[in-house]
Design a protein around this motif. Structure first.
Motif, PDB file in Angstrom:
ATOM      1  N   UNK A  30      40.981  37.643  51.370  1.00 45.48           N
ATOM      2  CA  UNK A  30      41.170  39.063  51.063  1.00 45.48           C
ATOM      3  C   UNK A  30      40.366  39.495  49.837  1.00 45.48           C
ATOM      4  N   UNK A  31      40.028  38.538  48.969  1.00 42.44           N
ATOM      5  CA  UNK A  31      39.243  38.841  47.768  1.00 42.44           C
ATOM      6  C   UNK A  31      38.176  37.769  47.589  1.00 42.44           C
ATOM      7  N   UNK A  32      37.051  37.900  48.292  1.00 45.07           N
ATOM      8  CA  UNK A  32      36.004  36.883  48.193  1.00 45.07           C
ATOM      9  C   UNK A  32      35.406  36.742  46.794  1.00 45.07           C
ATOM     10  N   UNK A  33      35.630  37.730  45.934  1.00 43.89           N
ATOM     11  CA  UNK A  33      35.152  37.611  44.550  1.00 43.89           C
ATOM     12  C   UNK A  33      35.964  36.573  43.778  1.00 43.89           C
ATOM     13  N   UNK A  34      37.146  36.211  44.289  1.00 42.95           N
ATOM     14  CA  UNK A  34      37.996  35.188  43.662  1.00 42.95           C
ATOM     15  C   UNK A  34      37.784  33.838  44.341  1.00 42.95           C
ATOM     16  N   UNK A  47      36.008  32.876  40.970  1.00 42.99           N
ATOM     17  CA  UNK A  47      36.384  33.458  39.682  1.00 42.99           C
ATOM     18  C   UNK A  47      37.898  33.411  39.540  1.00 42.99           C
ATOM     19  N   UNK A  48      38.379  33.566  38.317  1.00 39.82           N
ATOM     20  CA  UNK A  48      39.817  33.539  38.045  1.00 39.82           C
ATOM     21  C   UNK A  48      40.498  34.704  38.759  1.00 39.82           C
ATOM     22  N   UNK A  49      41.619  34.409  39.392  1.00 39.00           N
ATOM     23  CA  UNK A  49      42.390  35.444  40.079  1.00 39.00           C
ATOM     24  C   UNK A  49      43.182  34.875  41.229  1.00 39.00           C
ATOM     25  N   UNK A  64      47.728  31.789  53.277  1.00 38.30           N
ATOM     26  CA  UNK A  64      47.844  30.884  52.135  1.00 38.30           C
ATOM     27  C   UNK A  64      47.452  31.681  50.893  1.00 38.30           C
ATOM     28  N   UNK A  65      48.315  31.679  49.880  1.00 33.27           N
ATOM     29  CA  UNK A  65      47.974  32.321  48.614  1.00 33.27           C
ATOM     30  C   UNK A  65      47.186  31.327  47.773  1.00 33.27           C
ATOM     31  N   UNK A  66      46.011  31.743  47.333  1.00 27.86           N
ATOM     32  CA  UNK A  66      45.131  30.888  46.543  1.00 27.86           C
ATOM     33  C   UNK A  66      45.039  31.464  45.131  1.00 27.86           C
ATOM     34  N   UNK A  67      45.347  30.640  44.147  1.00 28.06           N
ATOM     35  CA  UNK A  67      45.233  31.049  42.754  1.00 28.06           C
ATOM     36  C   UNK A  67      44.151  30.216  42.082  1.00 28.06           C
ATOM     37  N   UNK A  68      43.179  30.899  41.502  1.00 27.89           N
ATOM     38  CA  UNK A  68      42.094  30.242  40.780  1.00 27.89           C
ATOM     39  C   UNK A  68      42.360  30.440  39.291  1.00 27.89           C
ATOM     40  N   UNK A  69      42.420  29.340  38.556  1.00 22.47           N
ATOM     41  CA  UNK A  69      42.727  29.399  37.129  1.00 22.47           C
ATOM     42  C   UNK A  69      41.510  29.025  36.291  1.00 22.47           C
TER      43      UNK A  69
END
Length: 87
Positions: A30-34, A47-49, A64-69
Motif C-alpha cells: 500500500x506504501x511502496x515508499x516504505x 524507508x522508515x514507516x 501483512x502489516x510491515x513496519x520498517x524501523x
C-alpha cells in the motif's frame, strides 16, 4: 536486522486443506515508499514507516502489516562509572 522478508501466501480450501500460492498470488504494497514487494512475495525495506502488503489469489486476499524501523547506530550507558559500598 533484515532488509528483506519473504512472505508466504496460503489458501485454505473448503475441505480444510491448504494450498501455497506464493508464486501465483498478486502482491501489492500500500506504501511502496516504505517497502516494496516482488511478484514472489519478497518484501524489501525502503524507508522508515508502516505499510500493508496484500496477497490476492483465487478471489481471496490476505494482508501483512510491515513496519520498517531505523536501526540503532550505538548505545550509551549512564553513568559511565559507579561506586558501590557493601553493607
Amino acid at each position: 536486522m533484515a532488509t528483506t522478508q519473504q512472505l508466504t501466501a496460503t489458501l485454505t480450501l473448503s475441505s480444510g486443506a491448504t494450498e501455497t500460492v506464493t508464486s501465483t498470488a498478486t502482491w501489492v504494497s500500500s506504501t511502496p515508499a516504505v517497502a516494496t514487494v516482488s511478484t514472489g512475495g519478497l518484501v524489501t525495506a525502503v524507508a522508515v514507516g508502516t505499510t500493508t502488503v496484500t496477497a490476492t489469489a483465487q478471489g481471496k486476499s490476505g494482508t501483512c502489516t510491515v513496519t520498517v524501523t531505523d536501526p540503532a547506530q550505538g548505545m550509551a550507558v549512564s553513568p559511565g562509572t559507579a561506586a558501590l559500598t557493601v553493607s
